[in-house]
Design a protein around this motif. Structure first.
Motif, mmCIF file in Angstrom:
data_model
loop_
_atom_site.group_PDB
_atom_site.id
_atom_site.type_symbol
_atom_site.label_atom_id
_atom_site.label_comp_id
_atom_site.label_asym_id
_atom_site.label_seq_id
_atom_site.Cartn_x
_atom_site.Cartn_y
_atom_site.Cartn_z
ATOM 1 N N ASP A 303 0.864 -1.188 0.000
ATOM 2 C CA ASP A 303 0.000 0.000 0.000
ATOM 3 C C ASP A 303 0.894 1.229 0.000
ATOM 4 O O ASP A 303 1.131 1.848 1.036
ATOM 5 C CB ASP A 303 -0.920 -0.025 1.222
ATOM 6 C CG ASP A 303 -1.974 1.087 1.199
ATOM 7 O OD1 ASP A 303 -1.861 1.991 0.342
ATOM 8 O OD2 ASP A 303 -2.880 1.051 2.046
ATOM 9 N N ARG A 304 1.371 1.594 -1.179
ATOM 10 C CA ARG A 304 2.317 2.704 -1.282
ATOM 11 C C ARG A 304 1.703 4.028 -0.844
ATOM 12 O O ARG A 304 2.398 4.889 -0.302
ATOM 13 C CB ARG A 304 2.816 2.819 -2.725
ATOM 14 C CG ARG A 304 3.677 1.652 -3.182
ATOM 15 C CD ARG A 304 4.133 1.855 -4.617
ATOM 16 N NE ARG A 304 5.040 0.800 -5.053
ATOM 17 C CZ ARG A 304 5.597 0.747 -6.250
ATOM 18 N NH1 ARG A 304 5.338 1.710 -7.155
ATOM 19 N NH2 ARG A 304 6.406 -0.243 -6.584
ATOM 20 N N THR A 305 0.423 4.184 -1.066
ATOM 21 C CA THR A 305 -0.237 5.441 -0.695
ATOM 22 C C THR A 305 -0.245 5.621 0.813
ATOM 23 O O THR A 305 0.133 6.674 1.339
ATOM 24 C CB THR A 305 -1.678 5.462 -1.228
ATOM 25 O OG1 THR A 305 -1.650 5.323 -2.654
ATOM 26 C CG2 THR A 305 -2.373 6.763 -0.846
ATOM 27 N N SER A 306 -0.668 4.596 1.548
ATOM 28 C CA SER A 306 -0.751 4.703 3.009
ATOM 29 C C SER A 306 0.618 4.762 3.656
ATOM 30 O O SER A 306 0.769 5.323 4.746
ATOM 31 C CB SER A 306 -1.536 3.516 3.576
ATOM 32 O OG SER A 306 -2.855 3.510 3.094
ATOM 33 N N ALA A 307 1.632 4.188 2.991
ATOM 34 C CA ALA A 307 2.978 4.173 3.574
ATOM 35 C C ALA A 307 3.573 5.569 3.689
ATOM 36 O O ALA A 307 4.466 5.806 4.521
ATOM 37 C CB ALA A 307 3.894 3.286 2.730
ATOM 38 N N PHE A 308 3.075 6.508 2.887
ATOM 39 C CA PHE A 308 3.591 7.880 2.946
ATOM 40 C C PHE A 308 3.293 8.474 4.318
ATOM 41 O O PHE A 308 2.152 8.501 4.779
ATOM 42 C CB PHE A 308 2.944 8.731 1.846
ATOM 43 C CG PHE A 308 3.491 10.122 1.749
ATOM 44 C CD1 PHE A 308 4.617 10.390 0.989
ATOM 45 C CD2 PHE A 308 2.891 11.168 2.439
ATOM 46 C CE1 PHE A 308 5.136 11.683 0.912
ATOM 47 C CE2 PHE A 308 3.394 12.452 2.364
ATOM 48 C CZ PHE A 308 4.519 12.706 1.597
ATOM 49 N N GLY A 309 4.343 8.940 5.003
ATOM 50 C CA GLY A 309 4.179 9.517 6.333
ATOM 51 C C GLY A 309 3.941 8.481 7.408
ATOM 52 O O GLY A 309 3.420 8.795 8.479
ATOM 53 N N GLY A 310 4.352 7.232 7.138
ATOM 54 C CA GLY A 310 4.116 6.148 8.086
ATOM 55 C C GLY A 310 5.283 5.916 9.035
ATOM 56 O O GLY A 310 6.250 6.676 9.083
ATOM 57 N N ILE A 311 5.153 4.847 9.796
ATOM 58 C CA ILE A 311 6.168 4.413 10.755
ATOM 59 C C ILE A 311 6.735 3.097 10.250
ATOM 60 O O ILE A 311 5.982 2.175 9.929
ATOM 61 C CB ILE A 311 5.558 4.190 12.160
ATOM 62 C CG1 ILE A 311 4.717 5.381 12.593
ATOM 63 C CG2 ILE A 311 6.649 3.857 13.162
ATOM 64 C CD1 ILE A 311 5.469 6.643 12.870
ATOM 65 N N ILE A 312 8.056 2.991 10.203
ATOM 66 C CA ILE A 312 8.705 1.780 9.701
ATOM 67 C C ILE A 312 9.435 1.094 10.845
ATOM 68 O O ILE A 312 10.235 1.716 11.548
ATOM 69 C CB ILE A 312 9.689 2.110 8.567
ATOM 70 C CG1 ILE A 312 8.943 2.701 7.365
ATOM 71 C CG2 ILE A 312 10.481 0.870 8.154
ATOM 72 C CD1 ILE A 312 9.842 3.220 6.276
ATOM 73 N N ALA A 313 9.160 -0.201 11.001
ATOM 74 C CA ALA A 313 9.848 -1.008 12.007
ATOM 75 C C ALA A 313 10.592 -2.135 11.316
ATOM 76 O O ALA A 313 10.052 -2.784 10.413
ATOM 77 C CB ALA A 313 8.865 -1.570 13.026
ATOM 78 N N LEU A 314 11.829 -2.355 11.745
ATOM 79 C CA LEU A 314 12.684 -3.398 11.164
ATOM 80 C C LEU A 314 13.107 -4.357 12.260
ATOM 81 O O LEU A 314 13.295 -3.960 13.410
ATOM 82 C CB LEU A 314 13.917 -2.766 10.524
ATOM 83 C CG LEU A 314 13.644 -1.649 9.497
ATOM 84 C CD1 LEU A 314 14.932 -0.922 9.153
ATOM 85 C CD2 LEU A 314 12.989 -2.209 8.245
ATOM 86 N N ASN A 315 13.286 -5.631 11.889
ATOM 87 C CA ASN A 315 13.690 -6.612 12.905
ATOM 88 C C ASN A 315 15.194 -6.855 12.906
ATOM 89 O O ASN A 315 15.678 -7.693 13.668
ATOM 90 C CB ASN A 315 12.941 -7.931 12.709
ATOM 91 C CG ASN A 315 13.418 -8.719 11.497
ATOM 92 O OD1 ASN A 315 13.936 -8.136 10.533
ATOM 93 N ND2 ASN A 315 13.252 -10.034 11.527
ATOM 94 N N GLN A 316 15.912 -6.133 12.064
ATOM 95 C CA GLN A 316 17.369 -6.233 12.016
ATOM 96 C C GLN A 316 17.969 -4.830 11.948
ATOM 97 O O GLN A 316 17.274 -3.868 11.579
ATOM 98 C CB GLN A 316 17.818 -7.061 10.806
ATOM 99 C CG GLN A 316 17.407 -8.522 10.864
ATOM 100 C CD GLN A 316 17.929 -9.330 9.687
ATOM 101 O OE1 GLN A 316 18.548 -8.792 8.761
ATOM 102 N NE2 GLN A 316 17.682 -10.627 9.708
ATOM 103 N N PRO A 317 19.241 -4.680 12.287
ATOM 104 C CA PRO A 317 19.854 -3.352 12.219
ATOM 105 C C PRO A 317 19.761 -2.739 10.827
ATOM 106 O O PRO A 317 19.962 -3.421 9.812
ATOM 107 C CB PRO A 317 21.320 -3.629 12.614
ATOM 108 C CG PRO A 317 21.240 -4.836 13.486
ATOM 109 C CD PRO A 317 20.157 -5.685 12.885
ATOM 110 N N LEU A 318 19.455 -1.469 10.801
ATOM 111 C CA LEU A 318 19.318 -0.728 9.555
ATOM 112 C C LEU A 318 20.659 -0.643 8.847
ATOM 113 O O LEU A 318 21.676 -0.305 9.456
ATOM 114 C CB LEU A 318 18.802 0.676 9.861
ATOM 115 C CG LEU A 318 18.631 1.650 8.701
ATOM 116 C CD1 LEU A 318 17.526 1.182 7.772
ATOM 117 C CD2 LEU A 318 18.329 3.049 9.234
ATOM 118 N N ASP A 319 20.665 -0.940 7.544
ATOM 119 C CA ASP A 319 21.886 -0.834 6.746
ATOM 120 C C ASP A 319 21.732 0.284 5.719
ATOM 121 O O ASP A 319 20.655 0.857 5.543
ATOM 122 C CB ASP A 319 22.210 -2.167 6.044
ATOM 123 C CG ASP A 319 21.069 -2.688 5.195
ATOM 124 O OD1 ASP A 319 20.493 -1.906 4.417
ATOM 125 O OD2 ASP A 319 20.733 -3.889 5.316
#
Length: 528
Positions: A303-319
């Motif tokens: 859902d590219r539209t809803s992802a704008f201005g969203g919160i992103i969570a990752l389960n591994q360190p950000l690269d």
């Protein structure tokens, strides 16, 4: 009584010795007589300060392993006596009780002892008695006595004394008294909560929740609402324990959504890269991938539209590769267990983008309590820590799901647990392709999720909707077959749901007729 109260005599008795010597020296330099107990007195004396033992004041030695040292009229009379009451003053003079103008106490580390997993008897020994008694006495008499219970207020105390020629104002004493009562209240709450758990009391007659101010927020959910963020001392990795490396101050909605995002992505542990994108506490895309960048891209494509201005969570360190991809659109917050130097450098160019690091994932199966206020009361329940494995699934249709379908069904079930009810989640190849949340009817959630998938397919120029060949998860049972039929029409081939409806047999028959594989979990995941 005048507004200003002189400070001539202070009692210092602290468990946490941080800043004690500097405070004692500063008070002594201002002509304040120091009284103290046990380890505090020893530390002050070793620093070269003149200090009088409380035992000398009471005429009784510390006894019973320090359990009895300040519970004495010479101490409590000095704290509680009203300075402008002739009878109180006469009683002090008759019994040789000197006034105590300042009390500095911090309590035995009960909360820390419990957090370390200490046994029952050790926890009991770390319940402070004399400290809370003195704090309550001094705070009650804030017309004349200043009470300090937090190390962070030592500086404010000294500044107050400097500003008022060695005296404190009533307003300052009132503020310190409020902080003091909040501390003893939180302390007692911690003890009673721990004891209820220790003796297996799941619904104690009285339950108290307490927190420590972490941040005053600009506003709440809306600008006309005031708000603040409090932490409860939990060590569970998440938004409350994370370190914010950069970006604007978190808002009320940021904190709520970031918590939802990290709790969801933590469901996937360390079993390969995973990403969750959240908007208004609901996932708009969740995916696994070969790399973290791939997982993010697949989640984004739901859902590219809803992802704008969203919160992103990752389960591994950000690269760096993932960081570069994330910065292509506006994102409010990114939360991850860590971030490498290259990723941090990329994010540094986006100064408003908040980056939070948790140094670990939350355990989705760990026990905890959740609280929700209603008008006139408080709802308390166990956290939804239900976890389903393949062994828990019950195949109820003629066709059993394939191995690939089972993998996607379990993935969809984890996501559905974090979607507002009624929740419907379509998943294909380890990525959500349609999410329906918070609808009043389950069939509407099924239709919305399918329609969003169609819209995304059109926007991406796909030949067909990604729900073709997908699986679908429902957080609660299908009360009628209409929702199931809608999912089948969208192209779903397998279904995971709790089961338990009086019409289960009808729904199973429809699934068989449509050639669907369906499994029951026996566990519901309502989320309101």
């Amino acid at each position: 009584m005048t507004d200003l109260a002189p400070l001539r005599r202070a009692l210092l008795s602290v468990s946490d010795k941080t800043g004690l010597i500097d405070l004692g020296r500063a008070l002594s330099e201002r002509g304040v007589e120091l009284l103290s107990t046990g380890g505090s007195a020893k530390a002050l004396r070793q620093a070269g300060l003149t200090v009088r033992d409380v035992a000398d004041v009471t005429g009784f030695p510390e006894m019973m392993d320090g359990r009895v040292k300040t519970l004495h009229p010479a101490v409590h009379g000095g704290l509680l006596a009203l300075r402008d009451n002739a009878e109180h003053v006469a009683a002090m003079e008759a019994h040789g009780i000197g006034p105590i103008d300042l009390l500095v106490v911090n309590l035995y580390p009960f909360e820390e002892t419990v957090a370390k997993g200490a046994d029952y008897d050790t926890c009991i020994e770390n319940i402070d008695i004399g400290g809370p008694a003195m704090i309550r006495a001094a705070a009650k008499n804030h017309g004349a006595v200043t009470t300090v219970v937090d190390v962070e207020d030592y500086g404010a105390l000294l500044a107050e004394l400097d500003a008022h020629d060695g005296q404190t104002t009533r307003a300052f004493r009132q503020r310190m008294a409020q902080i003091a009562y909040a501390r003893t209240g939180a302390y007692d709450a911690a003890v009673s909560t721990w004891m209820a758990e220790a003796i297996g009391e799941t619904a104690p007659r009285r339950r108290v929740a307490a927190g420590t101010l972490a941040q005053t927020l600009r506003y709440g959910e809306n600008p006309h609402q005031s708000a603040a963020f409090y932490t409860d001392g939990s060590t569970r990795p998440g938004v409350a324990t994370a370190t914010q490396l950069q970006g604007k101050e978190l808002s009320y909605n940021n904190i709520n959504d970031t918590d939802a995002a990290f709790e969801l992505v933590s469901e996937f542990g360390q079993g390969g890269p995973a990403c969750a994108i959240i908007k208004h506490a609901n996932p708009c895309g969740v995916a696994r991938g070969e790399t973290l960048k791939d997982a993010y891209a697949r989640a984004f494509d739901c859902d590219r539209t809803s992802a704008f201005g969203g919160i992103i969570a990752l389960n591994q360190p950000l690269d760096a590769a993932t960081a570069q991809e994330i910065t292509q659109i506006f994102t409010e917050v990114v939360i991850a267990p860590g971030a490498d130097a290259a990723a941090r450098e990329i994010f540094a160019a986006k100064k408003n983008l908040r980056l939070l690091l948790t140094d670990g994932l939350a355990d989705p199966a760990a026990p905890a309590l959740t609280y929700r206020q209603v008008s006139g009361g408080l709802l308390v329940q166990d956290k939804d820590n239900g976890v389903i494995t393949e062994a828990d699934l019950k195949v109820v249709t003629k066709r059993a799901p394939t191995a690939a379908e089972i993998a996607d069904l379990l993935f969809a079930w984890k996501v559905a647990k974090h979607v507002k009810s009624n929740a419907i989640v379509y998943v294909k190849d380890g990525a959500t392709v349609g999410v329906g949340a918070g609808q009043m009817s389950r069939v509407d959630s099924t239709r919305i999720a399918a329609r969003k998938a169609e819209d995304m397919a059109e926007a991406m120029g796909l030949a067909e909707t990604p729900t073709k060949g997908s699986v679908v998860a429902s957080d609660a049972f299908f009360p009628f077959a209409d929702g199931l039929l809608t999912a089948a029409e969208a192209g779903a081939t397998a279904v995971i749901q709790p089961g338990g409806s009086m019409r289960d047999d009808d729904v199973i028959a429809v699934a068989d007729e449509a050639g669907l594989a369906m499994v029951f979990t026996g566990q519901r995941h309502f989320r309101h």
